[in-house]
Scaffold this active site. Structure first.
Site, PDB file in Angstrom:
ATOM      1  N   GLU A  83     -14.380  10.786  10.926  1.00  0.00           N
ATOM      2  CA  GLU A  83     -14.356  11.252   9.533  1.00  0.00           C
ATOM      3  C   GLU A  83     -15.712  10.996   8.875  1.00  0.00           C
ATOM      4  OE1 GLU A  83     -12.066  13.087   7.880  1.00  0.00           O
ATOM      5  OE2 GLU A  83     -13.843  13.111   6.637  1.00  0.00           O
ATOM      6  N   GLU A 134     -16.894   7.931   0.007  1.00  0.00           N
ATOM      7  CA  GLU A 134     -16.023   7.560  -1.089  1.00  0.00           C
ATOM      8  C   GLU A 134     -16.620   8.049  -2.404  1.00  0.00           C
ATOM      9  OE1 GLU A 134     -14.768   3.436  -0.816  1.00  0.00           O
ATOM     10  OE2 GLU A 134     -14.577   3.672   1.342  1.00  0.00           O
ATOM     11  N   CYS A 138     -18.770   0.598   5.717  1.00  0.00           N
ATOM     12  CA  CYS A 138     -19.101   1.181   7.021  1.00  0.00           C
ATOM     13  C   CYS A 138     -20.553   1.101   7.490  1.00  0.00           C
ATOM     14  CB  CYS A 138     -18.628   2.619   7.062  1.00  0.00           C
ATOM     15  SG  CYS A 138     -16.824   2.687   7.010  1.00  0.00           S
ATOM     16  N   ARG A 149     -16.092  -3.266  -1.061  1.00  0.00           N
ATOM     17  CA  ARG A 149     -16.428  -3.854   0.244  1.00  0.00           C
ATOM     18  C   ARG A 149     -17.935  -3.783   0.479  1.00  0.00           C
ATOM     19  NH1 ARG A 149     -12.047  -0.821   3.986  1.00  0.00           N
ATOM     20  NH2 ARG A 149     -12.713   0.922   2.692  1.00  0.00           N
ATOM     21  N   ARG A 154       0.830  -1.204   0.000  1.00  0.00           N
ATOM     22  CA  ARG A 154       0.000   0.000   0.000  1.00  0.00           C
ATOM     23  C   ARG A 154       0.869   1.261   0.000  1.00  0.00           C
ATOM     24  NH1 ARG A 154      -5.896   0.200   3.010  1.00  0.00           N
ATOM     25  NH2 ARG A 154      -6.918   0.016   1.005  1.00  0.00           N
ATOM     26  N   PRO A 191     -12.969  -3.418  11.680  1.00  0.00           N
ATOM     27  CA  PRO A 191     -14.047  -4.224  11.088  1.00  0.00           C
ATOM     28  C   PRO A 191     -14.955  -4.850  12.139  1.00  0.00           C
ATOM     29  CG  PRO A 191     -11.977  -5.434  11.021  1.00  0.00           C
ATOM     30  CD  PRO A 191     -11.665  -4.086  11.591  1.00  0.00           C
TER      31      PRO A 191
HETATM   32  P1  NAD Z   1      -8.673   0.655   5.217  1.00  0.00           P
HETATM   33  O1  NAD Z   1      -8.753  -0.789   5.481  1.00  0.00           O
HETATM   34  O2  NAD Z   1      -8.736   1.171   3.821  1.00  0.00           O
HETATM   35  O3  NAD Z   1      -7.303   1.236   5.841  1.00  0.00           O
HETATM   36  C1  NAD Z   1      -6.821   0.892   7.088  1.00  0.00           C
HETATM   37  C2  NAD Z   1      -5.303   0.723   6.963  1.00  0.00           C
HETATM   38  O4  NAD Z   1      -4.764   0.542   8.279  1.00  0.00           O
HETATM   39  C3  NAD Z   1      -4.877  -0.498   6.156  1.00  0.00           C
HETATM   40  O5  NAD Z   1      -4.084  -0.080   5.051  1.00  0.00           O
HETATM   41  C4  NAD Z   1      -4.089  -1.363   7.162  1.00  0.00           C
HETATM   42  O6  NAD Z   1      -2.981  -2.023   6.571  1.00  0.00           O
HETATM   43  C5  NAD Z   1      -3.631  -0.314   8.152  1.00  0.00           C
HETATM   44  N1  NAD Z   1      -3.278  -0.842   9.470  1.00  0.00           N
HETATM   45  C6  NAD Z   1      -3.958  -1.728  10.242  1.00  0.00           C
HETATM   46  N2  NAD Z   1      -3.279  -1.956  11.398  1.00  0.00           N
HETATM   47  C7  NAD Z   1      -2.167  -1.187  11.355  1.00  0.00           C
HETATM   48  C8  NAD Z   1      -1.062  -0.975  12.250  1.00  0.00           C
HETATM   49  N3  NAD Z   1      -1.012  -1.599  13.419  1.00  0.00           N
HETATM   50  N4  NAD Z   1      -0.088  -0.129  11.867  1.00  0.00           N
HETATM   51  C9  NAD Z   1      -0.136   0.513  10.678  1.00  0.00           C
HETATM   52  N5  NAD Z   1      -1.163   0.352   9.783  1.00  0.00           N
HETATM   53  C10 NAD Z   1      -2.150  -0.483  10.123  1.00  0.00           C
HETATM   54  O7  NAD Z   1      -9.794   1.333   6.118  1.00  0.00           O
HETATM   55  P2  NAD Z   1     -10.538   2.736   5.860  1.00  0.00           P
HETATM   56  O8  NAD Z   1     -11.652   2.545   4.906  1.00  0.00           O
HETATM   57  O9  NAD Z   1      -9.523   3.784   5.604  1.00  0.00           O
HETATM   58  O10 NAD Z   1     -11.197   2.953   7.287  1.00  0.00           O
HETATM   59  C11 NAD Z   1     -10.419   3.287   8.406  1.00  0.00           C
HETATM   60  C12 NAD Z   1     -11.358   3.718   9.519  1.00  0.00           C
HETATM   61  O11 NAD Z   1     -12.064   4.890   9.115  1.00  0.00           O
HETATM   62  C13 NAD Z   1     -12.427   2.698   9.891  1.00  0.00           C
HETATM   63  O12 NAD Z   1     -12.660   2.763  11.268  1.00  0.00           O
HETATM   64  C14 NAD Z   1     -13.644   3.179   9.133  1.00  0.00           C
HETATM   65  O13 NAD Z   1     -14.846   2.811   9.789  1.00  0.00           O
HETATM   66  C15 NAD Z   1     -13.475   4.678   9.183  1.00  0.00           C
HETATM   67  N6  NAD Z   1     -14.105   5.417   8.083  1.00  0.00           N
HETATM   68  C16 NAD Z   1     -14.017   4.968   6.802  1.00  0.00           C
HETATM   69  C17 NAD Z   1     -14.572   5.716   5.761  1.00  0.00           C
HETATM   70  C18 NAD Z   1     -14.490   5.270   4.322  1.00  0.00           C
HETATM   71  O14 NAD Z   1     -15.066   5.930   3.476  1.00  0.00           O
HETATM   72  N7  NAD Z   1     -13.813   4.207   3.992  1.00  0.00           N
HETATM   73  C19 NAD Z   1     -15.184   6.945   6.027  1.00  0.00           C
HETATM   74  C20 NAD Z   1     -15.243   7.384   7.354  1.00  0.00           C
HETATM   75  C21 NAD Z   1     -14.697   6.607   8.369  1.00  0.00           C
HETATM   76  C1  UGA Z   2     -20.872   6.785   4.065  1.00  0.00           C
HETATM   77  C2  UGA Z   2     -21.319   8.147   4.598  1.00  0.00           C
HETATM   78  O1  UGA Z   2     -22.055   8.831   3.579  1.00  0.00           O
HETATM   79  C3  UGA Z   2     -20.118   8.982   5.015  1.00  0.00           C
HETATM   80  O2  UGA Z   2     -20.562  10.200   5.612  1.00  0.00           O
HETATM   81  C4  UGA Z   2     -19.284   8.185   6.026  1.00  0.00           C
HETATM   82  O3  UGA Z   2     -18.122   8.903   6.375  1.00  0.00           O
HETATM   83  C5  UGA Z   2     -18.878   6.859   5.425  1.00  0.00           C
HETATM   84  O4  UGA Z   2     -20.075   6.132   5.033  1.00  0.00           O
HETATM   85  C6  UGA Z   2     -18.148   5.968   6.366  1.00  0.00           C
HETATM   86  O5  UGA Z   2     -18.245   6.113   7.567  1.00  0.00           O
HETATM   87  O6  UGA Z   2     -17.493   5.082   5.813  1.00  0.00           O
HETATM   88  P1  UGA Z   2     -19.900   5.892   1.752  1.00  0.00           P
HETATM   89  O7  UGA Z   2     -20.261   4.557   2.311  1.00  0.00           O
HETATM   90  O8  UGA Z   2     -18.534   6.096   1.227  1.00  0.00           O
HETATM   91  O9  UGA Z   2     -20.114   7.023   2.886  1.00  0.00           O
HETATM   92  O10 UGA Z   2     -20.909   6.289   0.580  1.00  0.00           O
HETATM   93  P2  UGA Z   2     -22.444   6.762   0.556  1.00  0.00           P
HETATM   94  O11 UGA Z   2     -22.564   7.816  -0.459  1.00  0.00           O
HETATM   95  O12 UGA Z   2     -22.963   7.050   1.892  1.00  0.00           O
HETATM   96  O13 UGA Z   2     -23.181   5.476  -0.025  1.00  0.00           O
HETATM   97  C7  UGA Z   2     -23.312   4.294   0.748  1.00  0.00           C
HETATM   98  C8  UGA Z   2     -24.181   3.302  -0.001  1.00  0.00           C
HETATM   99  O14 UGA Z   2     -25.538   3.745  -0.037  1.00  0.00           O
HETATM  100  C9  UGA Z   2     -23.773   3.096  -1.457  1.00  0.00           C
HETATM  101  O15 UGA Z   2     -23.897   1.731  -1.773  1.00  0.00           O
HETATM  102  C10 UGA Z   2     -24.764   3.932  -2.221  1.00  0.00           C
HETATM  103  O16 UGA Z   2     -24.973   3.497  -3.536  1.00  0.00           O
HETATM  104  C11 UGA Z   2     -26.024   3.733  -1.364  1.00  0.00           C
HETATM  105  N1  UGA Z   2     -27.024   4.807  -1.528  1.00  0.00           N
HETATM  106  C12 UGA Z   2     -26.709   6.082  -1.185  1.00  0.00           C
HETATM  107  C13 UGA Z   2     -28.294   4.497  -1.966  1.00  0.00           C
HETATM  108  O17 UGA Z   2     -28.604   3.327  -2.258  1.00  0.00           O
HETATM  109  N2  UGA Z   2     -29.218   5.506  -2.069  1.00  0.00           N
HETATM  110  C14 UGA Z   2     -28.949   6.790  -1.758  1.00  0.00           C
HETATM  111  O18 UGA Z   2     -29.844   7.654  -1.875  1.00  0.00           O
HETATM  112  C15 UGA Z   2     -27.650   7.088  -1.301  1.00  0.00           C
END
Ligand code: NAD
Ligand code: UGA
Length: 455
Positions: free
Chosen positions: A157, A161, A272, A342, A38, A89
């Protein structure tokens, strides 16, 4: 100048730190991860995630004040502020399996911070965590005999995405929670000062630690619940000739309801929503609130029902069998403009169709690589095809599973000609012109609208 470190270079850590580095050129920002692959990708031209606008931001500050590294221990030692953005997770074993958050990566990181610290640090919870995690974190960090001061700040956060850069550059709000102690408030102010480089002060909300941690779970639960609510009504529309888009428009005009997040679909995906609701459900059960737990669990159950219903519709409308039939799935990402698969509904639909012995073809502009690895052994039974026209050729049915704009711009006359007749199309995102498809000759099955069927 502050040394800012982020542990976890994933979908959150990478984009968030890139934006902080760009907006705060006087600070040095390092992002570390245990995954060497990564980190290598972050250092290359082929970033590990697809996100519109991300590459431009990374290129504007990489090797200036933004660095990627696998040397976790060294950078912990150097840092003043440490964001922790590792994955959290759903637990797959032991107590709370299937619901509670698996905090093993989180706790390991806390211990690693403790082990490698020689100076006081602000530790920022960026990952989404169960309420009161900060208490556990403080206990681990303060178990040191060196008298080191650690202040924990919660900064969940909210980026989505596909729009991560826009969300980070122009957030609805930034949320910060800290202890109401002099050093807790100093730590909070240090974070406010970072975000105030580009976020208007009135959009930076400060609360106590527990409100901040809990607000993140609640925001995701409300958003997901809204999708489950509109999807539940889509099922009723299909029985009564109501039109879910007309209903969404009608109710969304009520300013108390608002128009956003009312798109009925094959269901929500992403890493999430499900995980965070189940975490909330677990917490409610843990605190002796079974009615509250049950209430929120329904949002997840409705989402599972919507996906199962979509597959049943395919099966029943195609004369109760898809065995040996080619079904082309348009879209594998859980939403448009991301390569993330995911919890994507497309994968669940794919697996369900494989169980019916269909010949599944999957196409997606950015997510085929992740799809292949997520499907594991099932991937061997799936054809992956980047070109949607080739994917559709010879198919009995098409199903739209991701709302990529490109799928609404295809020439469906050409596609129809190349398919087996009668041709079926299942629009799991309601992005196509259904009347036009019907005129071309398709049998059209939208979500939450009467189907258009040729007899
Ligand atoms: P991700 O799996 O993409 O990234 C997490 C990273 O952490 C991985 O690359 C992993 O290798 C690394 N990691 C794990 N253990 C580690 C360690 N001990 N030292 C260094 N690196 C380590 O996950 P993500 O989607 O970025 O989500 C991270 C957090 O943010 C989660 O709690 C998720 O719920 C939250 N979150 C995600 C989103 C989103 O859109 N994906 C939005 C808001 C909040
Ligand atoms: C969601 C939240 O929108 C973010 O605020 C939050 O930070 C994030 O989760 C997180 O904690 O990971 P994300 O999952 O990236 O963001 O994308 P969304 O736009 O929320 O869509 C989530 C799912 O709902 C997608 O599968 C999307 O297609 C679906 N969706 C969304 C619908 O089916 N209908 C809608 O009207 C909106």
């Amino acid at each position: 100048m502050a040394n800012i470190l982020c542990i976890g270079a994933g979908y959150v850590g990478g984009p968030t730190m890139a934006v902080i580095a760009q907006k705060c050129p006087e600070h040095r920002v390092v992002v570390v991860d245990i995954s060497a692959a990564r980190i290598a990708a972050w250092q290359s031209d082929q970033l590990p995630i697809y996100e519109p606008g991300l590459k431009e931001v990374v290129l504007s500050c990489r090797d200036r004040n933004l660095f990627f590294s696998t040397e976790v221990d060294r950078h912990i030692a150097e840092a003043d502020i440490i964001f922790v953005s590792v994955n959290t997770p759903t637990k797959s074993f032991g107590q709370g399996a299937g619901k509670a958050a698996d905090l093993q990566y989180w706790e390991k990181t806390a211990r690693q911070i403790l082990q490698n610290s020689r100076t006081p640090k602000i530790v920022v919870e960026k990952s989404t965590l169960p309420v009161r995690t900060a208490e556990a974190l403080e206990r681990i960090l303060h178990s040191n005999s060196r008298g080191l001061q650690f202040d924990v700040v919660s900064n969940p956060e909210f980026l989505a995405e596909g729009t991560a850069i826009r969300d980070l550059e122009d957030p609805d709000r930034v949320l910060l929670g800290a202890r109401d102690t002099p050093s807790g408030q100093r730590a909070l102010q240090a974070l406010v000062d970072i975000y105030a480089h580009w976020v208007p002060r009135d959009r930076i909300i400060t609360t106590n630690l527990w409100s901040s941690e809990l607000s993140k779970l609640v925001a995701n639960a409300f958003l997901a619940q809204r999708i489950s609510s509109i999807n539940s009504i889509s099922a009723l529309c299909e029985k009564t000739e109501g039109d879910i888009q007309e209903i969404a428009r009608a109710i969304g005009r009520d300013s108390r309801i608002g128009p956003r997040f009312l798109n009925a679909s094959v269901g929500f995906g992403g890493s999430c929503f499900k995980k965070d609701i189940l975490n909330l459900v677990y917490l409610c059960e843990h605190y002796g609130l079974p009615e509250v737990a049950h209430y929120w669990e329904q949002a997840v159950k409705m989402n599972e029902y919507q996906q199962a219903r979509f597959v049943s519709n395919i099966l029943f409308s195609m004369f109760n069998t898809v065995a040996g039939k080619r079904v082309a799935l348009f879209g594998a990402a859980f939403k448009a403009n991301t390569s993330d698969t995911r919890e994507s509904p497309a994968l669940n639909v794919c697996r369900a169709l494989l169980e019916e012995n269909a010949e599944v073809v999957m196409t997606d502009p950015h997510a085929l690589e992740n799809t292949r690895s997520d499907l594991g052994a099932d991937a061997r039974r799936v054809v992956f095809e980047a070109d949607p026209y080739i994917a559709a050729a010879g198919a009995h049915a098409l199903a739209i599973l991701t709302e990529w704009t490109l799928y609404s711009e295809l020439d469906y006359e050409i596609i129809y000609e190349s398919m087996v007749k009668p041709g079926f199309i299942f629009d799991g995102r309601n992005i196509l012109d259904h009347r036009r498809l019907f005129q071309i000759g398709f049998n059209v099955y939208p979500i939450g609208k009467p189907p258009l069927i040729h007899f």
